[in-house]
Design a protein around this motif. Sequence first.
Motif, PDB file in Angstrom:
ATOM      1  N   PHE A 161       3.053  33.663 102.122  1.00 24.77           N
ATOM      2  CA  PHE A 161       3.792  34.864 101.312  1.00 24.77           C
ATOM      3  C   PHE A 161       3.590  35.367 100.003  1.00 24.77           C
ATOM      4  O   PHE A 161       3.836  35.866  99.666  1.00 24.77           O
ATOM      5  CB  PHE A 161       5.263  34.092 101.532  1.00 24.77           C
ATOM      6  N   CYS A 183       3.091  38.770 100.140  1.00 18.67           N
ATOM      7  CA  CYS A 183       4.548  39.684 100.542  1.00 18.67           C
ATOM      8  C   CYS A 183       5.151  39.729  98.575  1.00 18.67           C
ATOM      9  O   CYS A 183       6.124  39.980  98.293  1.00 18.67           O
ATOM     10  CB  CYS A 183       5.677  38.694 101.547  1.00 18.67           C
ATOM     11  N   HIS A 208       8.528  42.004  98.160  1.00 19.88           N
ATOM     12  CA  HIS A 208       9.372  40.603  98.615  1.00 19.88           C
ATOM     13  C   HIS A 208       9.891  40.286  96.557  1.00 19.88           C
ATOM     14  O   HIS A 208      10.722  39.346  96.637  1.00 19.88           O
ATOM     15  CB  HIS A 208       9.544  40.419  99.159  1.00 19.88           C
ATOM     16  N   GLY A 236      12.291  36.207  97.107  1.00 23.56           N
ATOM     17  CA  GLY A 236      12.622  37.858  98.425  1.00 23.56           C
ATOM     18  C   GLY A 236      13.600  38.937  97.741  1.00 23.56           C
ATOM     19  O   GLY A 236      14.443  39.362  98.855  1.00 23.56           O
ATOM     20  N   LEU A 240      15.323  39.103 100.734  1.00 23.42           N
ATOM     21  CA  LEU A 240      15.360  38.526 101.714  1.00 23.42           C
ATOM     22  C   LEU A 240      16.114  37.253 101.696  1.00 23.42           C
ATOM     23  O   LEU A 240      16.607  36.716 102.822  1.00 23.42           O
ATOM     24  CB  LEU A 240      14.047  37.964 101.884  1.00 23.42           C
ATOM     25  N   SER A 258      19.191  38.621 103.918  1.00 28.97           N
ATOM     26  CA  SER A 258      18.355  38.250 105.115  1.00 28.97           C
ATOM     27  C   SER A 258      19.664  37.739 106.473  1.00 28.97           C
ATOM     28  O   SER A 258      19.716  36.613 105.748  1.00 28.97           O
ATOM     29  CB  SER A 258      16.955  38.095 105.547  1.00 28.97           C
ATOM     30  N   ILE A 269      12.761  38.123 112.346  1.00 26.92           N
ATOM     31  CA  ILE A 269      11.480  38.137 111.436  1.00 26.92           C
ATOM     32  C   ILE A 269      10.336  38.304 112.106  1.00 26.92           C
ATOM     33  O   ILE A 269       9.739  38.807 111.207  1.00 26.92           O
ATOM     34  CB  ILE A 269      12.580  36.659 110.907  1.00 26.92           C
ATOM     35  N   TYR A 290       9.141  30.309 105.953  1.00 28.61           N
ATOM     36  CA  TYR A 290       9.023  30.240 104.536  1.00 28.61           C
ATOM     37  C   TYR A 290      10.410  30.768 103.863  1.00 28.61           C
ATOM     38  O   TYR A 290      11.198  30.697 103.367  1.00 28.61           O
ATOM     39  CB  TYR A 290       7.982  29.961 104.266  1.00 28.61           C
ATOM     40  N   VAL A 291      10.256  32.518 104.753  1.00 36.04           N
ATOM     41  CA  VAL A 291      11.649  33.259 103.948  1.00 36.04           C
ATOM     42  C   VAL A 291      12.729  32.302 104.906  1.00 36.04           C
ATOM     43  O   VAL A 291      13.670  33.155 104.283  1.00 36.04           O
ATOM     44  CB  VAL A 291      11.286  34.734 105.597  1.00 36.04           C
ATOM     45  N   LYS A 292      13.191  31.906 105.620  1.00 38.58           N
ATOM     46  CA  LYS A 292      14.379  31.553 105.824  1.00 38.58           C
ATOM     47  C   LYS A 292      14.425  30.541 104.583  1.00 38.58           C
ATOM     48  O   LYS A 292      16.151  30.565 104.727  1.00 38.58           O
ATOM     49  CB  LYS A 292      14.542  31.206 106.961  1.00 38.58           C
ATOM     50  N   ARG A 300      16.921  31.839 101.405  1.00 45.87           N
ATOM     51  CA  ARG A 300      18.069  32.519 102.326  1.00 45.87           C
ATOM     52  C   ARG A 300      18.916  30.986 100.569  1.00 45.87           C
ATOM     53  O   ARG A 300      18.957  30.457 100.004  1.00 45.87           O
ATOM     54  CB  ARG A 300      18.366  32.231 103.492  1.00 45.87           C
TER      55      ARG A 300
END
Length: 98
Positions: free
Chosen positions: A30, A34, A38, A42, A52, A55, A62, A91-93, A96
């Motif tokens: 990421f 990213c 982002h 995020g 993110l 999200s 995803i 990782y994106v989660k 949140r």
Amino acid sequence: MKTFIAITLVGGALILSSAFRAPLSGKSLFTENCIRCHGEDGTRGFLGAKNLRKSTLADSAIILKITNGRRIMPSFKKRFTPEEIREVMEYVKTLRKT
């Protein structure tokens, strides 16, 4: 002749080691790929990148976005292994809001 064989074997070892390398962590992938759009947390939203932190996408959605890309976001299916895509999704989660 012996030198040629040694170089070939070393070159072959390098190719094999990169083909069987351990997957990188989702956070490092990421960070490398990213955060320009982002942001580190995020929320940057550069060039229309989604926030993110807000999200609510399911894991499968995803994964599809990372794999296939969306609009200006590139596809990562040729750059990341399936396991690395899953690592990025995990990782994106973590970004949140809780």
